[in-house]
Design a protein around this motif. Structure first.
Motif, PDB file in Angstrom:
ATOM      1  N   GLU A 225       0.835  -1.204   0.000  1.00  0.00           N
ATOM      2  CA  GLU A 225       0.000   0.000   0.000  1.00  0.00           C
ATOM      3  C   GLU A 225       0.870   1.255   0.000  1.00  0.00           C
ATOM      4  O   GLU A 225       0.521   2.258  -0.627  1.00  0.00           O
ATOM      5  CB  GLU A 225      -0.937   0.001   1.215  1.00  0.00           C
ATOM      6  CG  GLU A 225      -1.999  -1.091   1.175  1.00  0.00           C
ATOM      7  CD  GLU A 225      -3.050  -0.898   0.077  1.00  0.00           C
ATOM      8  OE1 GLU A 225      -3.160   0.220  -0.459  1.00  0.00           O
ATOM      9  OE2 GLU A 225      -3.750  -1.884  -0.244  1.00  0.00           O
ATOM     10  N   GLY A 229      -0.139   1.573  -3.561  1.00  0.00           N
ATOM     11  CA  GLY A 229      -1.548   1.675  -3.195  1.00  0.00           C
ATOM     12  C   GLY A 229      -2.206   2.927  -3.737  1.00  0.00           C
ATOM     13  O   GLY A 229      -1.705   3.561  -4.667  1.00  0.00           O
ATOM     14  N   SER A 388      -8.545  -0.585   0.743  1.00  0.00           N
ATOM     15  CA  SER A 388      -7.348  -0.918  -0.031  1.00  0.00           C
ATOM     16  C   SER A 388      -7.596  -0.772  -1.526  1.00  0.00           C
ATOM     17  O   SER A 388      -8.626  -1.211  -2.037  1.00  0.00           O
ATOM     18  CB  SER A 388      -6.935  -2.362   0.265  1.00  0.00           C
ATOM     19  OG  SER A 388      -6.012  -2.812  -0.710  1.00  0.00           O
TER      20      SER A 388
END
Ligand SMILES: [Zn+2]
Length: 429
Positions: A225, A229, A388
């Motif tokens: 991430e 991300g 996410s």
């Protein structure tokens, strides 16, 4: 190393002259400076995609002759290539762009989750050659069966890679408490594993002659991430992933927070409710006992077993009130735990992955409500809770990034590994 230190120190020190500086002390410093500058260039290309030389100079703070010299070495290592520019940027010819060559540093990424195994082949620059995820019925698979399954899945993917690729390593994300130094899994309760030398078992069965690195899946989700991300480059980030348990990974000041051996982030077994349910770990009121998968399913009246979260998502989508109430109750407990993490780590971003990614739209408001109960004003106001962007593949992406981080930190380390194709980069443009 996850990112090079300040690249601007090489402003005037790069180029061909410094490497030949006489004197041992100066030679060592020059070597370090050169490695540092090579790392800065490779990292920019890996994370940002193709760039012109002037964009690279702007991003790294290095001058153009230094950039030209570094690109010459990186091309010799097979890590970068150059293409004619597509769009004119002013009068004259369009600027060529420099790119990371995925075949110059290729990895095999593996994720061992509770309900699935995933394998992917990927390369420098984030190129994914192939990705394969297979569901498996929930059960207590032995490490031997699991590593054999990985080898069977990985074989065709490795065979399909370009012949001239340089394989630099295997990265493994596993749902367990894992020692970074040697990929030894102390405990993976949801796989039924204790004291499994996972990395060395996989190295043996894959027999690829490259390092195998294994790490906790939430730590690798956080790394993914942070690097790839929805808001790449955020320096302070907490990744919270739900599978059967809850895992957390923390990026602080741009670096993974791992603890002494890589065991940090076992937030699932921190106390959240002294009057709560008994946890699998033997304690009472753990975060995962209140907000994990089992609590969600219990509150929704859905039985355990594979496919349960699919069923839950379907019921939620159809507006089933019991399911939505169960998600809201679990979401509030999830939020309370996130509030604690916000107070502890002062993140800009809290990213929810795993099953929370799948249920995010139903969880979001309850999570925020729960977090508000716990967070102090100042850190609370700075933190944003998001879903996410990488979804269920975040730990797999992180497993690849873990291996590539080593190449980026020291690009010359790929020299000497099997390599055939080298694309020349013109110099002194
Ligand atoms: Zn527990």
């Amino acid at each position: 190393m996850e990112s090079p230190t300040n690249p601007t120190v090489g402003q005037d020190g790069g180029g061909t002259t410094i490497g030949g500086a006489p004197g041992r002390g100066r030679g060592v410093a020059a070597e370090e400076l050169r490695r540092h500058n090579l790392a800065a260039v490779v990292e920019c290309l890996h994370l940002s995609g193709p760039l012109s030389r002037s964009e690279l100079a702007g991003m790294t703070g290095l001058n153009r002759s230094t950039i030209a010299d570094l690109l010459g070495e990186l091309a010799g290592l097979g890590l970068v290539g150059e293409r004619p520019g597509a769009t004119p940027t002013g009068p004259g010819r369009p600027s060529p762009t420099v790119h990371a060559r995925p075949e110059g540093a290729t990895v095999l990424a593996v994720e061992l989750a509770v309900d699935s195994i995933a394998v992917a082949t990927a390369g420098l620059g984030g190129h994914v050659y192939n990705l394969l995820r297979v569901a498996r019925p929930r059960g207590r698979f032995s490490p031997e069966e699991t590593t054999q399954d990985v080898a069977k899945l990985a074989g065709p993917l490795l065979d399909a890679l370009p012949a001239e690729r340089t394989l630099v390593g295997v990265g493994v994300a596993v749902v367990g408490i894992t020692r970074r130094s040697d990929g030894f899994v102390h405990l993976a309760p949801n796989l039924g594993w204790r004291d499994v030398p996972l990395a060395s078992m996989l190295a043996g069965i894959l027999d690829l002659g490259v390092p195998v690195l294994a790490a906790n899946e939430a730590d690798l989700g956080a790394l993914a991430e942070h690097r790839r991300g929805i808001r790449p480059g955020i320096a302070n980030l907490v990744y919270v992933s739900g599978e059967v348990g809850i895992g957390a990974g923390v990026i602080m000041d741009g670096k993974p927070m791992l603890g002494s051996a890589g065991y940090a982030g076992e937030a699932g077994h921190t106390l959240i409710n002294p009057d709560g349910s008994e946890c699998r770990c033997g304690a009472v009121g753990c975060w995962e006992a209140e907000a994990g998968e089992a609590a969600l399913l219990r509150r929704a009246g859905i039985g355990d077993g594979t496919g349960h979260i699919d069923e839950m998502a379907e019921r939620a989508a159809s507006g089933d009130e019991l399911t939505l109430a169960a998600i809201a109750e679990s979401g509030r407990w999830l939020g309370v735990g996130i509030g604690n993490l916000i107070n502890l780590f002062n993140p800009e971003l809290v990213v929810l992955g795993g099953l929370y990614h799948r249920l995010f739209r139903y969880l979001e408001s309850a999570v925020i409500e729960g977090a508000r109960l716990r967070t102090l004003d100042a850190p609370g106001e700075m933190a944003t809770i998001v879903c996410s962007g990488l979804g269920s593949d975040a730990p797999l992406v992180g497993a690849g990034e873990l291996v590539l981080s080593g190449v980026i930190a020291d690009p010359a380390s790929v020299d000497g590994r099997s390599r055939e194709a080298r694309t020349p980069v013109g110099r002194g443009r």
